[in-house]
Design an enzyme around this catalytic site. Structure first.
Site, PDB file in Angstrom:
ATOM      1  N   GLU A 165      15.753   2.752 -16.672  1.00 19.17           N
ATOM      2  CA  GLU A 165      16.081   1.686 -15.706  1.00 19.17           C
ATOM      3  C   GLU A 165      16.020   0.277 -16.282  1.00 19.17           C
ATOM      4  OE1 GLU A 165      14.059   2.149 -11.957  1.00 19.17           O
ATOM      5  OE2 GLU A 165      15.167   3.985 -11.508  1.00 19.17           O
ATOM      6  N   GLU A 368      16.212  11.017 -11.902  1.00 16.63           N
ATOM      7  CA  GLU A 368      15.297  10.741 -10.791  1.00 16.63           C
ATOM      8  C   GLU A 368      16.077  10.753  -9.490  1.00 16.63           C
ATOM      9  OE1 GLU A 368      12.634   7.318 -10.974  1.00 16.63           O
ATOM     10  OE2 GLU A 368      12.478   7.549 -13.144  1.00 16.63           O
TER      11      GLU A 368
HETATM   12  C1  BG6 Z   1      12.081   4.435 -10.373  1.00 14.88           C
HETATM   13  C2  BG6 Z   1      11.153   4.418 -11.537  1.00 14.88           C
HETATM   14  O1  BG6 Z   1      12.613   3.181 -10.239  1.00 14.88           O
HETATM   15  O2  BG6 Z   1      11.567   4.660  -9.104  1.00 14.88           O
HETATM   16  C3  BG6 Z   1       9.842   5.132 -11.321  1.00 14.88           C
HETATM   17  O3  BG6 Z   1      11.793   4.878 -12.699  1.00 14.88           O
HETATM   18  C4  BG6 Z   1       9.328   4.845  -9.923  1.00 14.88           C
HETATM   19  O4  BG6 Z   1       8.944   4.738 -12.322  1.00 14.88           O
HETATM   20  C5  BG6 Z   1      10.357   5.366  -8.915  1.00 14.88           C
HETATM   21  O5  BG6 Z   1       8.053   5.349  -9.640  1.00 14.88           O
HETATM   22  C6  BG6 Z   1       9.948   5.179  -7.469  1.00 14.88           C
HETATM   23  O6  BG6 Z   1       9.655   3.844  -7.215  1.00 14.88           O
HETATM   24  P1  BG6 Z   1       8.248   3.369  -6.628  1.00 14.88           P
HETATM   25  O7  BG6 Z   1       8.315   1.893  -6.689  1.00 14.88           O
HETATM   26  O8  BG6 Z   1       8.190   3.895  -5.247  1.00 14.88           O
HETATM   27  O9  BG6 Z   1       7.212   3.927  -7.518  1.00 14.88           O
END
Ligand code: BG6
Length: 469
Positions: A165, A368
């Site tokens: 990201e 993800e």
């Molecule tokens: C992504 C990241 O943006 O979202 C992760 O790569 C992150 O590291 C995930 O944990 C979820 O976002 P958040 O802010 O809810 O942890």
């Protein structure tokens, strides 16, 4: 029209994801150096810090065993640069090398494909003190680190992701604990730093192909379908702007080796054109990713920005500060939201897959996708996360739709394999298939329990995505 019913590919990588600093803990053991995540001030004392996280460092064998029981075909995790090279560019730490050797071997023992992110928000603090990504020496440091990874793990790791990201670090860096330049011509400095990461990524892709004949490597940005808030042409312009500044600006460089001319023109108007050294463009051109990995959580909806827009009033998801003047994110009334206010848009997921594939024609890997919510253990030690099952049912269904619309996708690695510390909302915002018994304030016994969603996912994997139940 005939409805196609193509199945998921035979070797589809059904997996799950984590990142080092969000699961490992053991922040200062076995020679590990400090990362910027280790030293970031925790603003809210009621949030879990990452010193223990879920102690995956000491419990990875048991965790991987549970992943095996779930039937995972892949595990996407990140390597902490500061375990491998504690100060970012100096001596290699053999204990760090050993840790990931053991972890990778454990995955291979269970025939789980390791998918390695080389850098996930956790730059070495020592490098940060020397200017971080603003300093071109960090490019060399990243290349050296990559070489160590390829030498040590290249015999077993086939899939490599360069930087997680990068676009979110540039747009929302402060929220996730990544330091961005402040003061002076801030926008220019931020895009200068971005350029250095682009060059570093390109060099590492070239190096990977040079050192490892069978490895595959790709970028891993966060990509979203972008909708216009209305049918007003101005709002359509805003959507186009956001697509360019948020998505294509990053992928055009990674895949085609060129800067998007519209993004550059915008930066020029803002007096934010960064410096490109003579050889840089050549380096960007040489790099050829084998696939595009991307993270998807939600689509975004935008309108043309009001001239008096106060960016400090926007929610996290709406923060788009470095591209003020181009678009303003608004909420989309057609979409439901998670308990943490994130929009849920499975069709947007399909649209994102189609847009990326149509634009770049490279195989896609989802690294993800997931839903953060409040989970709790009931008196029978069960976790009923039906809302997560529903989220995944809808999103996996849309991958199949995308495949039938002609998209090539070869893996799905939702976030997250196990509960972990969110980037800025603690562990109470849970994402995992596996529950970890700790709270934001108390470490408790860190015992693991499979959530209902993990049993459901096991059946999905067993049926290669046919049985969404
Ligand atoms: C992504 C990241 O943006 O979202 C992760 O790569 C992150 O590291 C995930 O944990 C979820 O976002 P958040 O802010 O809810 O942890």
């Amino acid at each position: 029209m005939k409805k196609l019913n193509k199945p998921f590919p035979k070797d589809f990588l059904w997996g799950a994801s984590t990142s080092a600093y969000q699961v490992e803990g053991a922040w200062n053991v076995d020679g590990k150096g400090l990362s910027i995540q280790d030293v970031k001030p925790i603003k809210d004392a009621s949030l879990a810090d990452i010193k223990v996280a879920v102690d995956h460092y000491h419990k990875f064998k048991a965790d991987i065993k549970m992943m095996h029981e779930m039937g995972l075909k892949s595990y996407r995790f990140s390597i902490a640069w500061t375990r491998i090279i504690p100060d970012g560019d100096g001596e290699v730490n053999s204990a760090g090398i050993k840790f990931y050797n053991d972890l990778i071997n454990e995955l291979i023992k269970y025939q789980i494909e390791p998918i390695v992110t080389m850098y996930h928000f956790d730059l070495s603090d020592a490098l940060e003190q020397k200017g971080g990504w603003s300093n071109r020496e960090t490019i060399t440091a990243f290349e050296k680190y990559a070489q160590v990874l390829f030498e040590n793990y290249g015999d077993r790791v086939k899939y490599w992701l360069t930087i997680n990201e990068q676009n979110i670090m540039i747009m929302l860096g402060e929220i996730i604990g990544v330091k961005l330049p402040d003061g002076g011509n801030k926008l220019k400095s931020i895009y200068q730093l971005n350029h250095h990461m682009m060059v570093a990524q390109a060099k590492v892709m070239v190096l990977c192909h040079k050192m490892l004949a069978n490895a595959k490597i790709g970028p891993a940005p966060n990509i979203s379908a972008i909708y216009s808030d209305s049918n007003k042409p101005e709002d359509a312009t805003a959507a186009l702007n956001m697509r360019i500044m948020r998505n294509w600006f990053y992928l055009d460089v990674a895949v085609k080796g060129v800067y998007n001319p519209i993004a550059l023109a915008y930066l020029e108007k803002q007096d934010a054109l960064f410096e490109i050294q003579v050889d840089d463009l050549e380096v960007l051109k040489q790099a050829q990713p084998d696939f595009i990995a991307f993270n998807y959580y939600a689509s975004a909806t935008v309108k043309f920005p009001e001239s008096d827009l106060d960016f400090s009033q926007l929610t996290d998801q709406q923060r788009v500060r470095s591209v003020a003047g181009m678009y303003q994110q608004v909420s989309n009334d057609s979409l439901n939201k998670t308990e943490f206010g994130w929009e849920i848009d499975p069709i947007g997921f399909k649209n994102t897959l189609k847009e990326i594939y149509e634009r770049y024609n490279l195989p896609l890997l989802v690294t993800e996708n997931g839903i953060g919510g409040y989970d709790s253990l009931d008196k029978n030690h069960q976790i009923n996360d039906d809302y997560r099952i529903k989220y995944y049912q809808e999103h996996i269904f849309q991958i199949k739709e995308a495949i039938n619309d002609g998209v090539q996708v070869f893996g799905y690695n939702p976030w997250s394999a196990i509960d972990l510390v969110s980037t800025h909302e603690g562990i109470k915002k849970r994402y995992g298939f596996i529950y970890v018994n700790r709270s934001d304030k108390e470490i408790l016994d860190l015992k693991r329990y499979r959530k209902k969603s993990s049993y459901w996912y096991q059946e999905v994997i067993k049926s290669n995505g046919e049985k969404l139940g």
